[in-house]
Design an enzyme around this catalytic site. Structure first.
Site, PDB file in Angstrom:
ATOM      1  N   GLY A 298       2.206  -5.944   7.178  1.00 15.72           N
ATOM      2  CA  GLY A 298       1.264  -6.590   6.263  1.00 15.72           C
ATOM      3  C   GLY A 298      -0.004  -6.979   6.984  1.00 15.72           C
ATOM      4  O   GLY A 298      -0.330  -6.424   8.048  1.00 15.72           O
TER       5      GLY A 298
ATOM      6  N   CYS B 248      -3.134   1.709   6.263  1.00 15.65           N
ATOM      7  CA  CYS B 248      -3.536   0.941   7.449  1.00 15.65           C
ATOM      8  C   CYS B 248      -4.196   1.831   8.492  1.00 15.65           C
ATOM      9  O   CYS B 248      -4.948   1.354   9.331  1.00 15.65           O
ATOM     10  CB  CYS B 248      -2.322   0.238   8.036  1.00 15.65           C
ATOM     11  SG  CYS B 248      -1.008   1.388   8.459  1.00 15.65           S
TER      12      CYS B 248
ATOM     13  N   THR C  27      -1.371 -12.993   7.690  1.00 12.30           N
ATOM     14  CA  THR C  27       0.042 -13.303   7.373  1.00 12.30           C
ATOM     15  C   THR C  27       0.889 -13.168   8.638  1.00 12.30           C
ATOM     16  O   THR C  27       1.786 -13.987   8.882  1.00 12.30           O
ATOM     17  CB  THR C  27       0.577 -12.335   6.286  1.00 12.30           C
ATOM     18  OG1 THR C  27      -0.396 -12.189   5.269  1.00 12.30           O
ATOM     19  CG2 THR C  27       1.873 -12.845   5.689  1.00 12.30           C
TER      20      THR C  27
ATOM     21  N   GLU D 250       7.671   0.759  16.690  1.00 12.41           N
ATOM     22  CA  GLU D 250       8.721   1.288  15.824  1.00 12.41           C
ATOM     23  C   GLU D 250       8.773   2.801  15.976  1.00 12.41           C
ATOM     24  O   GLU D 250       7.822   3.407  16.455  1.00 12.41           O
ATOM     25  CB  GLU D 250       8.434   0.916  14.366  1.00 12.41           C
ATOM     26  CG  GLU D 250       8.499  -0.586  14.139  1.00 12.41           C
ATOM     27  CD  GLU D 250       8.250  -0.981  12.693  1.00 12.41           C
ATOM     28  OE1 GLU D 250       7.846  -0.122  11.886  1.00 12.41           O
ATOM     29  OE2 GLU D 250       8.465  -2.161  12.374  1.00 12.41           O
TER      30      GLU D 250
ATOM     31  N   THR E  79      -2.950  -9.180   9.069  1.00 14.67           N
ATOM     32  CA  THR E  79      -2.940  -9.916  10.348  1.00 14.67           C
ATOM     33  C   THR E  79      -2.868 -11.427  10.125  1.00 14.67           C
ATOM     34  O   THR E  79      -2.169 -12.139  10.863  1.00 14.67           O
ATOM     35  CB  THR E  79      -4.173  -9.517  11.185  1.00 14.67           C
ATOM     36  OG1 THR E  79      -4.029  -8.143  11.535  1.00 14.67           O
ATOM     37  CG2 THR E  79      -4.298 -10.340  12.455  1.00 14.67           C
TER      38      THR E  79
ATOM     39  N   ASN F  98       0.801  -1.232   0.000  1.00 12.87           N
ATOM     40  CA  ASN F  98       0.000   0.000   0.000  1.00 12.87           C
ATOM     41  C   ASN F  98       0.830   1.277   0.000  1.00 12.87           C
ATOM     42  O   ASN F  98       0.446   2.251  -0.627  1.00 12.87           O
ATOM     43  CB  ASN F  98      -1.004  -0.024   1.162  1.00 12.87           C
ATOM     44  CG  ASN F  98      -0.335  -0.057   2.501  1.00 12.87           C
ATOM     45  OD1 ASN F  98       0.673  -0.720   2.696  1.00 12.87           O
ATOM     46  ND2 ASN F  98      -0.872   0.675   3.451  1.00 12.87           N
TER      47      ASN F  98
ATOM     48  N   GLU G  60       3.742  -5.240  12.209  1.00 12.47           N
ATOM     49  CA  GLU G  60       2.841  -4.095  12.021  1.00 12.47           C
ATOM     50  C   GLU G  60       1.708  -4.603  11.147  1.00 12.47           C
ATOM     51  O   GLU G  60       1.900  -4.833   9.950  1.00 12.47           O
ATOM     52  CB  GLU G  60       3.577  -2.935  11.329  1.00 12.47           C
ATOM     53  CG  GLU G  60       4.703  -2.341  12.143  1.00 12.47           C
ATOM     54  CD  GLU G  60       4.233  -1.560  13.363  1.00 12.47           C
ATOM     55  OE1 GLU G  60       3.012  -1.348  13.507  1.00 12.47           O
ATOM     56  OE2 GLU G  60       5.086  -1.194  14.183  1.00 12.47           O
TER      57      GLU G  60
HETATM   58  P1  NAD Z   1       0.135  -9.320   3.090  1.00 10.03           P
HETATM   59  O1  NAD Z   1       0.195  -9.789   4.480  1.00 10.03           O
HETATM   60  O2  NAD Z   1      -0.649 -10.082   2.106  1.00 10.03           O
HETATM   61  O3  NAD Z   1       1.598  -9.216   2.466  1.00 10.03           O
HETATM   62  C1  NAD Z   1       2.629  -8.448   3.069  1.00 10.03           C
HETATM   63  C2  NAD Z   1       3.970  -9.029   2.673  1.00 10.03           C
HETATM   64  O4  NAD Z   1       4.083 -10.327   3.251  1.00 10.03           O
HETATM   65  C3  NAD Z   1       4.166  -9.215   1.163  1.00 10.03           C
HETATM   66  O5  NAD Z   1       5.498  -8.917   0.829  1.00 10.03           O
HETATM   67  C4  NAD Z   1       3.880 -10.696   0.975  1.00 10.03           C
HETATM   68  O6  NAD Z   1       4.510 -11.240  -0.145  1.00 10.03           O
HETATM   69  C5  NAD Z   1       4.459 -11.265   2.258  1.00 10.03           C
HETATM   70  N1  NAD Z   1       3.921 -12.574   2.648  1.00 10.03           N
HETATM   71  C6  NAD Z   1       2.695 -13.078   2.380  1.00 10.03           C
HETATM   72  N2  NAD Z   1       2.584 -14.328   2.876  1.00 10.03           N
HETATM   73  C7  NAD Z   1       3.760 -14.600   3.487  1.00 10.03           C
HETATM   74  C8  NAD Z   1       4.263 -15.742   4.175  1.00 10.03           C
HETATM   75  N3  NAD Z   1       3.540 -16.843   4.339  1.00 10.03           N
HETATM   76  N4  NAD Z   1       5.498 -15.677   4.689  1.00 10.03           N
HETATM   77  C9  NAD Z   1       6.248 -14.573   4.537  1.00 10.03           C
HETATM   78  N5  NAD Z   1       5.844 -13.467   3.862  1.00 10.03           N
HETATM   79  C10 NAD Z   1       4.604 -13.487   3.348  1.00 10.03           C
HETATM   80  O7  NAD Z   1      -0.354  -7.810   3.176  1.00 10.03           O
HETATM   81  P2  NAD Z   1      -0.681  -6.830   1.986  1.00 10.03           P
HETATM   82  O8  NAD Z   1      -1.986  -7.234   1.390  1.00 10.03           O
HETATM   83  O9  NAD Z   1       0.529  -6.682   1.119  1.00 10.03           O
HETATM   84  O10 NAD Z   1      -0.844  -5.450   2.769  1.00 10.03           O
HETATM   85  C11 NAD Z   1      -2.038  -4.993   3.301  1.00 10.03           C
HETATM   86  C12 NAD Z   1      -2.070  -5.223   4.803  1.00 10.03           C
HETATM   87  O11 NAD Z   1      -0.983  -4.565   5.421  1.00 10.03           O
HETATM   88  C13 NAD Z   1      -3.312  -4.642   5.451  1.00 10.03           C
HETATM   89  O12 NAD Z   1      -3.817  -5.560   6.377  1.00 10.03           O
HETATM   90  C14 NAD Z   1      -2.793  -3.409   6.170  1.00 10.03           C
HETATM   91  O13 NAD Z   1      -3.555  -3.011   7.277  1.00 10.03           O
HETATM   92  C15 NAD Z   1      -1.430  -3.857   6.566  1.00 10.03           C
HETATM   93  N6  NAD Z   1      -0.562  -2.720   6.837  1.00 10.03           N
HETATM   94  C16 NAD Z   1      -0.227  -2.458   8.142  1.00 10.03           C
HETATM   95  C17 NAD Z   1       0.570  -1.355   8.438  1.00 10.03           C
HETATM   96  C18 NAD Z   1       0.939  -1.025   9.870  1.00 10.03           C
HETATM   97  O14 NAD Z   1       1.825  -0.199  10.069  1.00 10.03           O
HETATM   98  N7  NAD Z   1       0.315  -1.631  10.850  1.00 10.03           N
HETATM   99  C19 NAD Z   1       1.046  -0.542   7.412  1.00 10.03           C
HETATM  100  C20 NAD Z   1       0.679  -0.843   6.106  1.00 10.03           C
HETATM  101  C21 NAD Z   1      -0.114  -1.946   5.829  1.00 10.03           C
END
Ligand code: NAD
Length: 482
Positions: free
Chosen positions: A228, A284, A232, A463, A230, A152, A250
């Protein structure tokens, strides 16, 4: 049209995945494939970890000043390429170019500038043991860090990890999101030019379940910083647990905007437009549950709907568009499924179903109008699950206690915005709301030194400023007898 080929960057060299397999990368604004990225696997992660391990002893020995200077050079490199990076980020992610130019890319540069300064002022502890001895702490880099980032805010969130990791003397293997690889790829040249030695930063592209999983499980990677979803995050927790890795998570959110009748309504409406729909609602920290005190509910809703209808959606290159495209077909389908679910759950769509007029080039893009839902109970799935798109629900409330209960009713605990001019109410709610960040009469303001992170299922660890420096270092306490 020939496709741009994104390569891995391992030990300072560009190259494909060992299998030579690739993943197609789609421009969400047009729905067409425009580049490919390596579909890396554990063998590629192994190579990157070997390169990072080799580079570690030398990099760990550099002084704070040397690392700080290099971080400043990286920031300058990003700033010099602001337009190129903003265009690339927009094409990968669908966000408006103006937004990438004014927020994402400048903030990515700022991450390096910030930690370039922060590392020079790191303080360690020392204690006299009542004249019997002396305790002091020695901080040291952890080793090879595994950095995994989402789609994002691709460059901003990745550099928020790379900058403190490098500042503390670690080397890293990064696994950017497969949905938005381009800016991470472009960053590699900037790192080289800034004088980052080969192997200090390695970029490995691929799917989460393959490259990401291999990185999390790698025995020579003692630290994982993940941003990423929750689901994951839960998976990562268990994958990292057998080796007791340092883990920062995060994760997702279901943030609330709590609007009391004494707030300045015009200011609330303008900020709520941004907190709901900026970056297509794919931040997020966006507030997707808008709780409004009953006495101003009707007035607020009318103004909010009117202003939302004025927001333009379309070609991310055009500066008049407030919303571009959603990041991918999969995500687009998911977000729209929640609008359909809202109707099943008994909700009413106040705005969002109007047609979007698109040029021929953009008619296959993943566009969606900002959508406002009303008439739902807080226990509905639409109000409990993270949608992560331009969809918000507005709900009235009668009392402070009721809104606290509504806000805390979700499994997430990332952020909330509170709108009131009653300072005592601010203090009361700050103690009761289960969130890592609470904004009062504003949204998205943050000093980078503050502890950032989520409660409950929104994350683990904090962080920012010294909190990041603590995470990216190990400490040995030394006790000397006089
Ligand atoms: P995602 O969890 O699908 O993917 C995030 C990353 O994890 C990607 O690089 C993906 O390839 C990797 N990944 C996926 N499965 C994995 C596994 N089994 N092992 C290791 N790595 C793996 O998330 P997304 O769809 O890319 O992002 C959106 C999410 O991120 C939303 O839930 C959003 O709220 C969250 N987010 C949180 C913050 C925060 O600071 N809390 C900031 C930005 C986004």
């Amino acid at each position: 049209m020939s496709l741009i080929e994104i390569s891995n960057f391992i030990g300072g060299e560009y190259g494909p995945a060992q299998s030579k397999r690739v993943i197609e990368n789609t421009d969400p604004s047009t729905g067409t494939v425009y580049s490919t990225l390596p579909r890396s696997e554990s063998v590629d992660i192994d190579r990157a970890v070997i390169a990072a391990k080799k580079a570690f002893p030398q990099w760990a020995k550099t002084t704070y000043e040397e690392r700080s200077e290099i971080l400043i050079k990286i920031a300058e490199g990003i700033e010099q390429r602001l337009n190129v990076l903003a265009a690339a980020e927009s094409r990968d992610q669908g966000k408006p170019v103006w937004l990438a130019e004014t927020v994402d890319i400048p903030r990515a540069a700022q991450n390096f500038r910030f930690f370039a300064g922060q590392i020079l002022f790191q303080q360690d502890e020392a204690h006299d043991l009542s004249g019997k001895g002396f305790n002091f702490s020695v901080r040291k880099p952890v080793g090879v860090g595994g950095l995994i980032s989402p789609w994002n805010l691709p460059l901003y969130l990745l550099t928020w990890k790379i900058a403190p990791a490098l500042a503390c003397g670690n080397t890293v293997v990064c696994k950017p999101s497969e949905v938005t690889p381009m800016t991470a790829f472009l960053l590699c040249d900037i790192l080289k030019e800034a004088g980052v030695p080969a192997g200090v930063v390695n970029m490995v592209f691929g799917l989460g379940a393959e490259a990401g999983d291999a990185l999390v499980r790698h025995p020579d990677v003692p630290l994982i910083s993940f941003t990423g979803g929750t689901t994951t995050g839960k998976h990562l927790s268990s994958a990292a647990a057998p080796r007791i890795k340092k883990l920062s998570l995060e994760l997702g959110g279901k943030n609330s905007n709590i609007i009391f009748a004494d707030a300045n309504l015009d200011e609330v409406v303008q900020t709520t437009l941004r907190s709901s729909f900026l970056n297509q609602g794919e931040i997020c920290l966006c507030g997707s549950r808008i709780f409004v005190e009953q006495s101003i509910y009707k007035n607020f809703l009318e103004k909010f709907v009117t202003e939302t209808r004025k927001l333009k959606v379309g070609d991310p290159k055009k500066s008049e568009n407030f919303l571009g495209a959603l990041a991918s077909q999969v995500h687009f389908d998911k977000v729209r499924s929640y609008v359909a679910l809202a109707l099943v759950e008994g909700g009413h769509i106040e705005t969002g179903l109007e047609e979007i007029s698109l040029s021929k080039e953009h008619e296959k893009g993943f566009y969606m109008r900002p959508t406002i839902i009303t008439g739902l109970k807080t226990s509905c799935r639409v109000l409990q699950e993270e949608i992560f798109g331009p969809v918000v629900t507005v709900v009235p409330f009668d009392s402070e206690d009721e809104v606290i209960e509504m806000s805390n009713s979700v499994e997430y605990g990332l952020a909330a915005s509170l709108w009131t001019n009653d300072i005592r109410r601010v203090h009361r709610l700050a103690r009761q709301l289960e969130v890592g960040t609470l904004w009062v009469n504003t949204w998205m303001m943050r000093d980078l030194r503050t502890p950032f992170g989520g409660m409950k299922m929104s994350g683990l660890g904090r962080e920012g400023g010294v909190h990041s420096l603590e995470f990216f270092t190990d400490v040995t306490n030394v006790c000397i007898k006089y």
